[in-house]
Design an enzyme around this catalytic site. Structure first.
Site, PDB file in Angstrom:
ATOM      1  N   ARG A 159      25.985  26.015  39.722  1.00 37.15           N
ATOM      2  CA  ARG A 159      26.888  25.403  40.564  1.00 37.15           C
ATOM      3  C   ARG A 159      27.434  26.389  41.766  1.00 37.15           C
ATOM      4  NH1 ARG A 159      28.390  23.854  35.239  1.00 37.15           N
ATOM      5  NH2 ARG A 159      28.064  21.837  34.794  1.00 37.15           N
ATOM      6  N   LYS A 182      32.094  24.948  33.756  1.00 37.02           N
ATOM      7  CA  LYS A 182      33.252  24.010  33.600  1.00 37.02           C
ATOM      8  C   LYS A 182      33.971  24.154  32.380  1.00 37.02           C
ATOM      9  CE  LYS A 182      31.726  20.410  36.828  1.00 37.02           C
ATOM     10  NZ  LYS A 182      31.513  18.874  37.033  1.00 37.02           N
ATOM     11  N   HIS A 253      24.083  22.380  46.194  1.00 37.06           N
ATOM     12  CA  HIS A 253      23.745  21.217  44.995  1.00 37.06           C
ATOM     13  C   HIS A 253      22.384  20.962  45.000  1.00 37.06           C
ATOM     14  CE1 HIS A 253      25.871  19.819  41.891  1.00 37.06           C
ATOM     15  NE2 HIS A 253      25.481  18.498  41.884  1.00 37.06           N
ATOM     16  N   ARG A 256      20.281  23.308  43.534  1.00 37.37           N
ATOM     17  CA  ARG A 256      20.652  23.154  41.752  1.00 37.37           C
ATOM     18  C   ARG A 256      19.580  21.862  41.403  1.00 37.37           C
ATOM     19  NH1 ARG A 256      24.069  23.602  37.443  1.00 37.37           N
ATOM     20  NH2 ARG A 256      24.983  21.616  36.628  1.00 37.37           N
ATOM     21  N   HIS A 279      25.227  21.233  31.286  1.00 38.24           N
ATOM     22  CA  HIS A 279      25.754  19.960  31.248  1.00 38.24           C
ATOM     23  C   HIS A 279      26.290  19.838  29.810  1.00 38.24           C
ATOM     24  CE1 HIS A 279      23.341  18.045  34.689  1.00 38.24           C
ATOM     25  NE2 HIS A 279      24.369  18.762  35.215  1.00 38.24           N
ATOM     26  N   TYR A 288      17.494  12.956  36.052  1.00 42.27           N
ATOM     27  CA  TYR A 288      16.272  13.264  36.394  1.00 42.27           C
ATOM     28  C   TYR A 288      15.015  12.983  35.588  1.00 42.27           C
ATOM     29  CZ  TYR A 288      19.440  17.233  38.386  1.00 42.27           C
ATOM     30  OH  TYR A 288      20.191  17.817  38.948  1.00 42.27           O
TER      31      TYR A 288
END
Length: 309
Positions: A159, A182, A253, A256, A279, A288
């Site tokens: 990210r 995150k 992004h 990414r 994730h 995806y």
């Protein structure tokens, strides 16, 4: 927007207890006024409507050609209204509780082709080679930083926030990069030789420019002490123009997404890509799956013994 009866009480509650902004109250007011008008045609007040009335209203919105997102927003307002009326004892039931909103498909991510990414990387390196001998160390440093940005983004799928907050120690990484994502969760991301070489060249130029003492890999005079997300995005836009790639199609992004999509297209496992992207849930990575679908079709076409008959 003026309202009366149960809707007015609901809006007052949103303003007083929830501190809703004028914009939010106006949006609720418009959506619920439209619902109230629909019920008026059916000669039924808001506090007497049942589930079938709400279902009929949602069907009418679809017939009007409203987008699924708009219908979902209207239903959300109606749900909150009846939840309030039930909690306040103005209704003995909640007629909206059993209703589901319209299915909203997630948009497919923008993806660059392998050729476009190659052009970006080649152009970034070419711009370093084109720096005049008499140019300042700062100019060469800026171009090497751009090489480092694009190489790292495509090699790791970071990210942009993770990228700009990399410590200077990241440039000493051998085979993997420790990334804090995150929720302060750490993960290991493998590093290719091109990305390591780009970091090493950039770090050497950074030291030459007198920035060797910074704790950040991409130091600037910004308040944070490191490159901002916005600045990184602008550098990529400039690179896109130079490489002949539509600048509107490029952002950190998007690189990414390219990282993930190209891995999957070349046989990577979805769970592995989930881990590399950081994730928490594989459902996020499943955006995806269209790549996997195409790969599976190709496998059946190319490998099934009867596919050519």
């Amino acid at each position: 927007m003026s309202a009366s009866g149960p809707i007015a009480l609901f809006l007052d509650m949103q303003a007083v207890e929830r501190g809703a902004s004028a914009h939010t109250l106006d949006a609720y007011g418009r959506d619920l006024a439209d619902f109230d008008d629909f019920l008026g045609v059916r000669v039924k007040p808001v506090d007497a409507a049942d589930t079938d009335d709400i279902r009929a209203y949602l069907a009418e919105l679809t017939d009007r050609g409203l987008k699924a997102t708009t219908v979902a927003r209207r239903l959300s307002a109606i749900r909150q209204l009846y939840r309030f009326l039930y909690a306040e004892g103005m209704r003995g039931d909640d007629p909206a509780a059993v209703l589901e909103g319209p299915k909203r498909g997630r948009p497919l991510p923008k993806v660059l082709s392998v050729d476009q990414v190659t052009r970006l990387i080649d152009t970034a390196h070419a711009r370093v080679a084109e720096v005049p001998a008499e140019a300042s160390p700062g100019e060469r440093l800026r171009r090497l930083r751009c090489v480092c940005l694009v190489e790292l983004l495509y090699a790791t799928g970071l990210r942009v926030t993770e990228l700009v907050e990399l410590p200077a120690a990241a440039a000493r990484a051998r085979d993997v990069l420790m990334v804090t994502g995150k929720g302060s969760k750490e993960r290991l991301v493998p590093l290719g030789s091109a990305a390591k070489a780009a970091m090493a060249a950039y770090l050497a130029a950074r030291k030459e420019a007198g920035l060797g003492a910074s704790r950040w890999l991409f130091p600037t005079s910004a308040e944070s002490g490191h490159l901002t997300r916005q600045h990184a995005a602008r550098e990529l836009k400039d690179l896109a123009v130079a490489a002949g790639v539509p600048p509107a199609s490029l952002s950190p992004h998007v690189l990414r997404h390219a990282f993930a999509s190209h891995l999957l297209a070349h046989g990577a496992d979805l769970r592995i890509v989930q881990t590399l992207l950081g994730h928490a849930d594989v459902s996020t990575t499943q955006i995806y799956t269209h790549i996997l679908d195409e790969r599976l079709k190709s496998m059946v076409r190319d490998l099934h013994p009867l596919s050519g008959e």
